[in-house]
Design a protein around this motif. Structure first.
Motif, short mmCIF file in Angstrom:
data_model
loop_
_atom_site.label_atom_id
_atom_site.label_comp_id
_atom_site.label_asym_id
_atom_site.label_seq_id
_atom_site.Cartn_x
_atom_site.Cartn_y
_atom_site.Cartn_z
N LYS A 364 19.25 9.64 -7.31
CA LYS A 364 18.75 8.49 -8.07
C LYS A 364 18.76 7.22 -7.22
O LYS A 364 17.80 6.46 -7.21
N LYS A 365 19.87 7.00 -6.51
CA LYS A 365 20.03 5.77 -5.76
C LYS A 365 19.05 5.67 -4.60
O LYS A 365 18.39 4.63 -4.41
N ARG A 366 18.90 6.74 -3.84
CA ARG A 366 18.05 6.70 -2.65
C ARG A 366 16.59 7.05 -2.95
O ARG A 366 15.72 6.85 -2.11
N ARG A 367 16.32 7.62 -4.13
CA ARG A 367 14.96 7.98 -4.52
C ARG A 367 14.34 8.98 -3.54
O ARG A 367 13.14 9.04 -3.34
N LEU A 368 15.21 9.77 -2.92
CA LEU A 368 14.83 10.82 -1.99
C LEU A 368 15.63 12.07 -2.33
O LEU A 368 16.55 12.02 -3.15
N ALA A 369 15.28 13.18 -1.71
CA ALA A 369 15.97 14.43 -1.98
C ALA A 369 17.33 14.48 -1.28
O ALA A 369 17.45 14.09 -0.12
N PHE A 370 18.34 14.99 -1.99
CA PHE A 370 19.59 15.36 -1.33
C PHE A 370 19.30 16.53 -0.39
O PHE A 370 19.77 16.57 0.74
N TYR A 371 18.53 17.50 -0.92
CA TYR A 371 18.18 18.67 -0.11
C TYR A 371 16.97 19.36 -0.73
O TYR A 371 16.64 19.17 -1.90
N THR A 372 16.30 20.15 0.08
CA THR A 372 15.31 21.10 -0.41
C THR A 372 15.74 22.49 0.06
O THR A 372 16.42 22.63 1.08
N ALA A 373 15.34 23.51 -0.71
CA ALA A 373 15.68 24.89 -0.37
C ALA A 373 14.44 25.75 -0.54
O ALA A 373 13.83 25.75 -1.60
N VAL A 374 14.05 26.50 0.51
CA VAL A 374 12.81 27.27 0.48
C VAL A 374 13.05 28.70 0.94
O VAL A 374 13.88 28.96 1.82
N ASN A 375 12.33 29.62 0.34
CA ASN A 375 12.29 31.01 0.78
C ASN A 375 11.02 31.24 1.59
O ASN A 375 9.93 30.88 1.14
N PHE A 393 3.26 12.12 -7.54
CA PHE A 393 4.54 11.95 -8.23
C PHE A 393 4.74 13.19 -9.11
O PHE A 393 3.79 13.78 -9.61
N ASP A 394 5.99 13.56 -9.31
CA ASP A 394 6.31 14.69 -10.18
C ASP A 394 6.55 14.17 -11.59
O ASP A 394 7.50 13.40 -11.81
N PRO A 395 5.72 14.56 -12.58
CA PRO A 395 5.87 14.02 -13.93
C PRO A 395 7.13 14.51 -14.64
O PRO A 395 7.50 13.97 -15.68
N ARG A 396 7.81 15.51 -14.07
CA ARG A 396 9.02 16.03 -14.69
C ARG A 396 10.23 15.16 -14.38
O ARG A 396 11.31 15.37 -14.95
N LEU A 397 10.07 14.20 -13.47
CA LEU A 397 11.16 13.33 -13.04
C LEU A 397 10.77 11.88 -13.24
O LEU A 397 9.62 11.51 -12.98
N ASP A 398 11.70 11.08 -13.73
CA ASP A 398 11.42 9.66 -13.92
C ASP A 398 10.89 9.06 -12.62
O ASP A 398 11.45 9.27 -11.54
N LYS A 399 9.79 8.32 -12.74
CA LYS A 399 9.15 7.75 -11.55
C LYS A 399 10.07 6.78 -10.81
O LYS A 399 9.92 6.56 -9.59
N ALA A 400 11.03 6.21 -11.51
CA ALA A 400 11.97 5.28 -10.88
C ALA A 400 12.84 5.96 -9.84
O ALA A 400 13.44 5.29 -8.99
N PHE A 401 12.90 7.30 -9.86
CA PHE A 401 13.73 8.03 -8.91
C PHE A 401 12.89 8.65 -7.79
O PHE A 401 13.37 9.53 -7.06
N GLN A 402 11.65 8.20 -7.62
CA GLN A 402 10.77 8.74 -6.59
C GLN A 402 10.22 7.59 -5.73
O GLN A 402 9.84 6.55 -6.27
N GLU A 435 0.05 23.17 -2.21
CA GLU A 435 -0.15 21.92 -2.95
C GLU A 435 1.17 21.34 -3.44
O GLU A 435 1.36 20.13 -3.46
N HIS A 436 2.09 22.20 -3.83
CA HIS A 436 3.37 21.72 -4.34
C HIS A 436 4.19 21.00 -3.26
O HIS A 436 5.04 20.17 -3.60
N THR A 437 3.96 21.33 -1.99
CA THR A 437 4.72 20.62 -0.95
C THR A 437 4.31 19.16 -0.84
O THR A 437 5.05 18.36 -0.25
N PHE A 438 3.15 18.80 -1.39
CA PHE A 438 2.67 17.42 -1.31
C PHE A 438 3.13 16.59 -2.50
O PHE A 438 2.34 15.99 -3.22
N HIS A 439 4.43 16.58 -2.72
CA HIS A 439 5.03 15.73 -3.75
C HIS A 439 5.94 14.71 -3.06
O HIS A 439 6.60 15.04 -2.07
N PHE A 440 5.99 13.52 -3.62
CA PHE A 440 6.86 12.49 -3.04
C PHE A 440 8.32 12.93 -3.09
O PHE A 440 9.13 12.44 -2.31
N THR A 441 8.66 13.84 -3.99
CA THR A 441 10.02 14.37 -4.03
C THR A 441 10.33 15.19 -2.79
O THR A 441 11.51 15.35 -2.43
#
Length: 578
Positions: A364-375, A393-402, A435-441
């Motif tokens: 929330k504070k940094r508006r960036l990912a702590f981590y990503t995990a991929v197979n 932007f990901d609509p499932r997450l508050d925009k204030a955190f992106q 396409e999913h990799t192109f999210h600000f998250t």
């Protein structure tokens, strides 16, 4: 139907076709929304059809043998529609198909009024068997008083059908063809198949070499063999999903004896019409047909707003801890107590955001990912082209955190993919994954030289090894958040360091985990001018845990540098210890 009405339909189809031809000639460049279409296209492919992506991207004509069997099953729901007057005299023929246990779809110009449906019949099994002998025909009457919906502009009619035929057969014996509401079930350049009753004769099918030329908002144009009597036929993609309702042949304006294309009405447009009709006139017979069909006008967020609608994420796989095989479980890391309260949950309370083959935990504070995990599945990687680099932007997450465009515009900062773009692009979901990799998250501010040089070399090394040796690899990536990270534009703290952990099976019987750290501290001191050397280091996983405030559990027991006090500089990929 009068000859003048059919002529009018064909003239309108020709006008639309010519208009699209002129548009294509004037603007030959690729459609800027092509990746959006590819994303939807991949979402309706059966996961077992491993040849499908090659057919769509590389135009491979190979088809699984099950294609023929599936087509035969689909054809059971297609019938000849025989038109009669009130005296029982045959007036003509068309085609129709069941779209629910009680409803049949055909053209408005085949059944334009209720009275026409009262005297018409739907004849199933009007076809020859494998020995070219006629099958027993089952003739069903229509019940327009129960339901009759028609529209001349979209040239469709939906009508209720009797449950039992004159020979005692049940309509349920013939199944039905489910309709999917989203656009993108077929793309320009793909091929379609049409099951039909040409000239009112026995059931026939066109397969292959039936190329889709143009896609318009409500119509689709394709080159295929059809004849009079084919009106009302289902048009299928390679997965035998109905993409259109065939309704018109387009003749050559310079030679009326030649045909240049055919036109069908898009199923998505018909379903949108029915959703609106049903909202004003709710009808129980429409419930099975419209079950799960969203009101697309309200649910899809326009692309120009930089956000996709939530339906684009339905059914995504996310990161799979058991991906490497039985006995090799690799769970997501846990946030340590000092940062646990900073996790940004999704709007529905989930601790991570799931995408296709990868997942992300946000700060929330940094508006960036702590981590990503991929197979990463090296044996099923698909080379998906990069496209137009639209970020969402990901609509499932508050925009204030992106962190969005306001961070990345007019400077030397790249939107650095955390989960690398190519890593999740495998299997039948490759296009959606891309396409999913192109999210600000999934991005973090990385200096262009950092993102495109040494870090890229490490990512290439991991991916190429996975592909060359058909390996399955799990990769964790993230930034290092430190209190003294530089503040940029009075709003954003730029991470100075990034880490990556790659996990794979070693010799098939044990896990191997290796961790890497790289800095861009010398680069971000002045975003207008890059200077200084930077290196990548392989370091113990416990060092990443301390820096990133994450707990990787038992994973550190499989670290090649376990027990080592310091890291080693990676000057060439051969320096990596696995």
């Amino acid at each position: 139907m009068t000859a003048s009405k059919l002529e009018s339909i064909e003239q309108q189809a020709l006008a639309r076709y010519r208009h699209l031809e002129k548009q294509r000639q004037a603007h030959p460049a690729a459609d800027p929304e092509e990746m959006d279409k590819m994303l939807v296209r991949s979402s309706v492919i059966n996961a077992q059809d491993t040849l499908s992506i090659e057919r769509i991207i590389n135009k491979n004509d190979l088809l699984p043998i099950a294609y023929l069997e599936t087509g035969t099953k689909a054809g059971r729901a297609v019938c000849r529609t025989t038109l009669r007057n009130q005296n029982g005299q045959i007036q003509g023929h068309g085609t129709g198909f069941l779209v629910s246990p009680t409803l049949l779809l055909t053209n408005n110009h085949v059944l334009d009024i209720r009275e026409a449906a009262l005297y018409a019949a739907a004849e199933f099994n009007y076809e020859n068997d494998e020995n070219f002998a006629p099958r027993e025909i089952s003739s069903f009457g229509f019940e327009p008083d129960k339901l009759f919906i028609t529209d001349e502009a979209l040239d469709f009619t939906l009508v209720a059908i009797q449950p039992v035929a004159k020979n005692g057969k049940k309509i349920s014996d013939f199944g039905y063809l489910p309709l999917l509401s989203q656009k993108g079930k077929v793309l320009e350049g793909e091929f379609v198949s049409i099951i039909q009753h040409p000239k009112g004769g026995p059931k026939a099918v066109t397969v292959r070499e039936n190329e889709v030329r143009f896609l318009a908002p409500d119509f689709i144009h394709y080159v295929s063999d059809t004849e009079a009597g084919s009106s009302g036929s289902p048009v299928f993609n390679d997965q035998w999903v109905v993409v259109a309702l065939h309704h018109a042949a387009i003749s050559d304006p310079d030679d009326s004896t030649e045909w240049i294309a055919n036109e069908g009405i898009r199923i998505s447009s018909i379903l949108n019409f029915l959703v609106e009709w049903n909202s004003a006139n709710p009808h129980p017979l429409l419930a099975p047909l419209l079950q799960g069909v969203p009101d697309l006008a309200s649910s899809v967020v326009p692309m120009e707003m930089g956000q996709l609608g939530e339906e684009w994420y339905s059914g995504v796989s996310g990161y799979d801890p058991a991906f490497l095989g039985e006995g090799f479980n690799v769970p997501l890391p846990e946030l340590m107590a000092e940062v646990a309260q900073d996790r940004a949950p999704s709007k529905d309370g989930k601790p991570v955001l799931d995408y296709t083959h990868f997942s992300i935990a946000m700060s929330k504070k940094r508006r960036l990912a702590f981590y990503t995990a991929v197979n990463i599945n090296g044996s099923e990687l698909v080379d998906v082209k990069r496209g137009n680099d639209k970020w969402y932007f990901d609509p499932r997450l508050d925009k204030a955190f992106q962190s969005g465009p306001e961070l990345y515009e007019k400077n030397d900062l790249d939107r650095g993919h955390l989960t690398r773009r190519q890593d999740p692009n495998w299997g039948v979901d490759a296009i959606r994954a891309n396409e999913h990799t192109f999210h600000f998250t999934n991005c973090a501010p990385q200096h262009k030289n950092f993102n495109q040089k040494t870090w890229l070399g490490l990512e290439d090394y991991i991916l190429k090894n996975a592909e060359t040796h058909d390996l399955k690899v799990t990769v964790f990536t993230g930034p290092v958040f430190q209190e003294n990270d530089p503040i940029y534009r009075d709003e954003f703290q730029i991470p100075a360091e990034f880490w990556k952990i790659a996990v794979m099976k070693k010799d098939g019987n044990s896990l191997s985990a290796s961790a890497y750290l790289q800095t861009q501290r010398d680069m971000i001191g002045n975003l207008e001018f890059a200077y200084g050397e930077y290196q990548t280091y392989q370091v113990p996983i416990i060092q990443i845990e301390a820096l990133a405030h994450l707990d990787f559990g038992e994973l550190k027991a499989h670290d090649a540098l376990a027990g080592k006090g310091t890291g080693i500089a990676i000057k060439q990929m051969e320096d990596i210890r696995l």
